[in-house]
Design a protein around this motif. Sequence first.
Motif, PDB file in Angstrom:
ATOM      1  N   ARG A  41       0.899 -17.040   1.670  1.00  0.00           N
ATOM      2  CA  ARG A  41      -0.254 -17.684   1.040  1.00  0.00           C
ATOM      3  C   ARG A  41      -1.522 -16.833   1.207  1.00  0.00           C
ATOM      4  NH1 ARG A  41      -0.893 -22.452   3.803  1.00  0.00           N
ATOM      5  NH2 ARG A  41       1.255 -22.961   3.250  1.00  0.00           N
ATOM      6  N   LEU A  42      -1.645 -16.157   2.350  1.00  0.00           N
ATOM      7  CA  LEU A  42      -2.812 -15.283   2.549  1.00  0.00           C
ATOM      8  C   LEU A  42      -2.858 -14.198   1.476  1.00  0.00           C
ATOM      9  CD1 LEU A  42      -2.820 -14.829   6.444  1.00  0.00           C
ATOM     10  CD2 LEU A  42      -4.515 -16.047   5.059  1.00  0.00           C
ATOM     11  N   LEU A  43      -1.695 -13.658   1.131  1.00  0.00           N
ATOM     12  CA  LEU A  43      -1.651 -12.593   0.119  1.00  0.00           C
ATOM     13  C   LEU A  43      -1.900 -13.143  -1.278  1.00  0.00           C
ATOM     14  CD1 LEU A  43       1.346 -10.488   1.437  1.00  0.00           C
ATOM     15  CD2 LEU A  43      -1.096 -10.042   1.687  1.00  0.00           C
ATOM     16  N   ILE A  44      -1.488 -14.391  -1.511  1.00  0.00           N
ATOM     17  CA  ILE A  44      -1.772 -15.017  -2.807  1.00  0.00           C
ATOM     18  C   ILE A  44      -3.279 -15.215  -2.943  1.00  0.00           C
ATOM     19  CG2 ILE A  44      -1.509 -17.136  -4.175  1.00  0.00           C
ATOM     20  CD1 ILE A  44       1.356 -17.333  -3.152  1.00  0.00           C
ATOM     21  N   GLU A  45      -3.923 -15.646  -1.843  1.00  0.00           N
ATOM     22  CA  GLU A  45      -5.370 -15.850  -1.880  1.00  0.00           C
ATOM     23  C   GLU A  45      -6.115 -14.535  -2.087  1.00  0.00           C
ATOM     24  OE1 GLU A  45      -6.265 -17.940   1.727  1.00  0.00           O
ATOM     25  OE2 GLU A  45      -5.338 -19.793   0.992  1.00  0.00           O
ATOM     26  N   GLU A  46      -5.552 -13.439  -1.594  1.00  0.00           N
ATOM     27  CA  GLU A  46      -6.180 -12.129  -1.790  1.00  0.00           C
ATOM     28  C   GLU A  46      -5.878 -11.560  -3.167  1.00  0.00           C
ATOM     29  OE1 GLU A  46      -5.304  -9.268   1.290  1.00  0.00           O
ATOM     30  OE2 GLU A  46      -5.544 -10.821   2.800  1.00  0.00           O
ATOM     31  N   GLY A  47      -4.949 -12.208  -3.895  1.00  0.00           N
ATOM     32  CA  GLY A  47      -4.643 -11.723  -5.234  1.00  0.00           C
ATOM     33  C   GLY A  47      -3.621 -10.598  -5.243  1.00  0.00           C
ATOM     34  N   LEU A  48      -2.998 -10.295  -4.105  1.00  0.00           N
ATOM     35  CA  LEU A  48      -2.002  -9.214  -4.081  1.00  0.00           C
ATOM     36  C   LEU A  48      -0.634  -9.707  -4.534  1.00  0.00           C
ATOM     37  CD1 LEU A  48      -2.859  -7.383  -0.735  1.00  0.00           C
ATOM     38  CD2 LEU A  48      -3.317  -6.624  -3.063  1.00  0.00           C
ATOM     39  N   VAL A  49      -0.395 -11.002  -4.347  1.00  0.00           N
ATOM     40  CA  VAL A  49       0.899 -11.591  -4.699  1.00  0.00           C
ATOM     41  C   VAL A  49       0.638 -12.747  -5.658  1.00  0.00           C
ATOM     42  CG1 VAL A  49       2.781 -13.006  -3.740  1.00  0.00           C
ATOM     43  CG2 VAL A  49       2.094 -10.892  -2.584  1.00  0.00           C
ATOM     44  N   VAL A  50       1.491 -12.905  -6.671  1.00  0.00           N
ATOM     45  CA  VAL A  50       1.353 -14.050  -7.573  1.00  0.00           C
ATOM     46  C   VAL A  50       2.622 -14.885  -7.510  1.00  0.00           C
ATOM     47  CG1 VAL A  50      -0.253 -12.904  -9.147  1.00  0.00           C
ATOM     48  CG2 VAL A  50       2.190 -12.756  -9.571  1.00  0.00           C
ATOM     49  N   ALA A  51       2.432 -16.206  -7.703  1.00  0.00           N
ATOM     50  CA  ALA A  51       3.571 -17.109  -7.715  1.00  0.00           C
ATOM     51  C   ALA A  51       4.134 -17.146  -9.126  1.00  0.00           C
ATOM     52  CB  ALA A  51       3.130 -18.504  -7.279  1.00  0.00           C
ATOM     53  N   GLY A  52       5.445 -16.939  -9.260  1.00  0.00           N
ATOM     54  CA  GLY A  52       6.084 -17.002 -10.572  1.00  0.00           C
ATOM     55  C   GLY A  52       6.573 -18.403 -10.856  1.00  0.00           C
TER      56      GLY A  52
ATOM     57  N   GLY B  15       9.025 -21.427 -10.553  1.00  0.00           N
ATOM     58  CA  GLY B  15       9.887 -21.818  -9.434  1.00  0.00           C
ATOM     59  C   GLY B  15       9.384 -21.264  -8.110  1.00  0.00           C
ATOM     60  N   GLN B  16      10.320 -20.831  -7.266  1.00  0.00           N
ATOM     61  CA  GLN B  16       9.967 -20.411  -5.911  1.00  0.00           C
ATOM     62  C   GLN B  16       9.560 -18.935  -5.830  1.00  0.00           C
ATOM     63  OE1 GLN B  16       9.841 -22.456  -3.124  1.00  0.00           O
ATOM     64  NE2 GLN B  16      10.002 -23.992  -4.724  1.00  0.00           N
ATOM     65  N   GLY B  17       9.814 -18.175  -6.880  1.00  0.00           N
ATOM     66  CA  GLY B  17       9.622 -16.723  -6.796  1.00  0.00           C
ATOM     67  C   GLY B  17       8.186 -16.307  -6.555  1.00  0.00           C
ATOM     68  N   LYS B  18       8.021 -15.270  -5.736  1.00  0.00           N
ATOM     69  CA  LYS B  18       6.703 -14.669  -5.487  1.00  0.00           C
ATOM     70  C   LYS B  18       6.829 -13.181  -5.794  1.00  0.00           C
ATOM     71  CE  LYS B  18       5.060 -18.451  -3.404  1.00  0.00           C
ATOM     72  NZ  LYS B  18       6.123 -19.303  -4.012  1.00  0.00           N
ATOM     73  N   TYR B  19       5.839 -12.669  -6.518  1.00  0.00           N
ATOM     74  CA  TYR B  19       5.932 -11.287  -6.983  1.00  0.00           C
ATOM     75  C   TYR B  19       4.680 -10.492  -6.617  1.00  0.00           C
ATOM     76  CZ  TYR B  19       9.648 -13.377  -9.676  1.00  0.00           C
ATOM     77  OH  TYR B  19      10.785 -14.055 -10.029  1.00  0.00           O
ATOM     78  N   ILE B  20       4.860  -9.185  -6.464  1.00  0.00           N
ATOM     79  CA  ILE B  20       3.707  -8.313  -6.289  1.00  0.00           C
ATOM     80  C   ILE B  20       2.963  -8.273  -7.627  1.00  0.00           C
ATOM     81  CG2 ILE B  20       2.917  -6.041  -5.524  1.00  0.00           C
ATOM     82  CD1 ILE B  20       4.721  -7.621  -3.543  1.00  0.00           C
TER      83      ILE B  20
ATOM     84  N   ARG C 131       0.819  -1.215   0.000  1.00  0.00           N
ATOM     85  CA  ARG C 131       0.000   0.000   0.000  1.00  0.00           C
ATOM     86  C   ARG C 131       0.844   1.253   0.000  1.00  0.00           C
ATOM     87  NH1 ARG C 131      -4.580  -1.670   4.018  1.00  0.00           N
ATOM     88  NH2 ARG C 131      -5.657  -2.933   2.482  1.00  0.00           N
ATOM     89  N   SER C 132       1.913   1.234   0.801  1.00  0.00           N
ATOM     90  CA  SER C 132       2.724   2.438   0.934  1.00  0.00           C
ATOM     91  C   SER C 132       3.675   2.617  -0.250  1.00  0.00           C
ATOM     92  CB  SER C 132       3.532   2.367   2.225  1.00  0.00           C
ATOM     93  OG  SER C 132       4.523   1.359   2.101  1.00  0.00           O
ATOM     94  N   GLY C 133       3.786   1.577  -1.100  1.00  0.00           N
ATOM     95  CA  GLY C 133       4.636   1.718  -2.278  1.00  0.00           C
ATOM     96  C   GLY C 133       6.077   1.272  -2.047  1.00  0.00           C
ATOM     97  N   ARG C 134       6.368   0.718  -0.854  1.00  0.00           N
ATOM     98  CA  ARG C 134       7.730   0.210  -0.651  1.00  0.00           C
ATOM     99  C   ARG C 134       7.942  -1.053  -1.469  1.00  0.00           C
ATOM    100  NH1 ARG C 134      10.319  -0.994   4.640  1.00  0.00           N
ATOM    101  NH2 ARG C 134       8.282  -1.114   5.648  1.00  0.00           N
ATOM    102  N   LEU C 135       6.879  -1.845  -1.607  1.00  0.00           N
ATOM    103  CA  LEU C 135       6.895  -2.969  -2.549  1.00  0.00           C
ATOM    104  C   LEU C 135       6.010  -2.556  -3.721  1.00  0.00           C
ATOM    105  CD1 LEU C 135       6.443  -6.002  -0.111  1.00  0.00           C
ATOM    106  CD2 LEU C 135       8.480  -5.476  -1.464  1.00  0.00           C
ATOM    107  N   THR C 136       6.562  -2.583  -4.931  1.00  0.00           N
ATOM    108  CA  THR C 136       5.792  -2.090  -6.078  1.00  0.00           C
ATOM    109  C   THR C 136       5.470  -3.228  -7.044  1.00  0.00           C
ATOM    110  OG1 THR C 136       7.858  -1.521  -7.173  1.00  0.00           O
ATOM    111  CG2 THR C 136       6.771   0.241  -5.953  1.00  0.00           C
TER     112      THR C 136
END
Lengths: 252, 252
Positions: free
Chosen positions: A48-59, A61-66, A16-21
């Motif tokens: 996993r909570l953020l993935i379920e909310e759709g804020l984070v997606v799994a790339g 391999g292991q990577g997770k992205y905003i 939200r604050s833009g530190r993670l874009t």
Amino acid sequence: MTKAQEIAYDLREQIRSGRLTPGMALPSESKMMSQYGYSRETIRAGVRLLIEEGLVVAGQGQGKYIREDYPPVVWNWTTLESRSRHANAVEGRTAGDQWASAIAENGNAPRQEISVSIVVPPPHVRERLGLPADGLAVARKRVRYIDNRPYALADSYFPQELVSGTPLMEPRDVSAPGGVLASVGLVQTKYVDEISVRMPTHQEAEQLGLPAATPVAEHTRTGYDADDRPLRCMVTILPGDRHKILYEVSTD
Amino acid sequence: MTKAQEIAYDLREQIRSGRLTPGMALPSESKMMSQYGYSRETIRAGVRLLIEEGLVVAGQGQGKYIREDYPPVVWNWTTLESRSRHANAVEGRTAGDQWASAIAENGNAPRQEISVSIVVPPPHVRERLGLPADGLAVARKRVRYIDNRPYALADSYFPQELVSGTPLMEPRDVSAPGGVLASVGLVQTKYVDEISVRMPTHQEAEQLGLPAATPVAEHTRTGYDADDRPLRCMVTILPGDRHKILYEVSTD
């Protein structure tokens, strides 16, 4: 608040604050383990909570992205795909259908893949068109792209007897100042829109290239003539990450 | 098709055909392992696909169940919360607000928990109400229940100067033949509806008791008077598993 919720809360605030874009990778699990002082399992549960909310997606391999959102497109359904209002908007123009015109007016590049077939329509479409159990419809199925990215699936169904032998049977854009129905002599005077919200089917997710946790709106417009005869039923699948639906209604 | 997709496809067909019905438990992992001849990991991956689609929900412990849908409620947004049309529909009645009347007419029991506060509205609401950065709004926040199950969150915001000292400041149902705005002498002649589709926030999921993979529609209605002055902004959160949104529009 559980530990996992605490991690999710903190990451959510950073987004939200833009530190993670958008597009940025989340810190690695090891880094978060030392940062929060929690186990790998707890870190994973929080992510996993953020993935379920759709804020984070799994790339891969292991990577997770905003999540990177598509440039959102606003579709005004009171004017789009509606006979009378649009007639004024495109008076004198001939190229493209109503949707394509609206997108082009906005400075973007519309493209449609169209296939036309004669089908036994799905039950909810058959019901809305008032067809008998074995009644046939002409289906115009479109995948709609904007700037070469898939944005929507739009399937129109017409009772076969109404459009047989008309240009609507051809697999190309139908252009007409008053809309596709007017082009074959049919006048839509009323429409009923139904909007459901659900997760996509596997097939829809593939056709539209949807990341996980991306819900869709299923928008069904049934158009009627002055005698309340159904002329068309259009089912549009609109992914939530690239659309806003708009209605502008005067209550006078 | 991967093995996991194959399992998901088969279970999906069993749900569609009615062999697996809402509320029923999925077969145990061991049973599916012997039935399909695949590893536990593959079975889990297949079931996870259905959880992501919202067809299956995880219960307490290991149990997985076919999702039980709420009795769906259709909200006609062309008449609901709209001044002029509703004025005719409830002429002479005084009990309950428009939403409650519509639900009761359908034979169900509406109930609302209402809290009223004076707030700095969220940015997107402030923008729609045309308020300055420090402008205040009166917020009427409602949790709407049907037959004692939570169905929606509906938060209305009014510019403070318009409603200060009126019955809209009281935390109870506001009843008026012409709707809440008419009750304080304001006449809404136009509204703009924006609909977004997204996953719920953690807080929304808790307030509405949402199972996993249940998306919501965020419906924002901004009402204007004849001078295009914004009178109200109402943000409604509608879970996809218990709602259909309806619009009926004449194109004449």
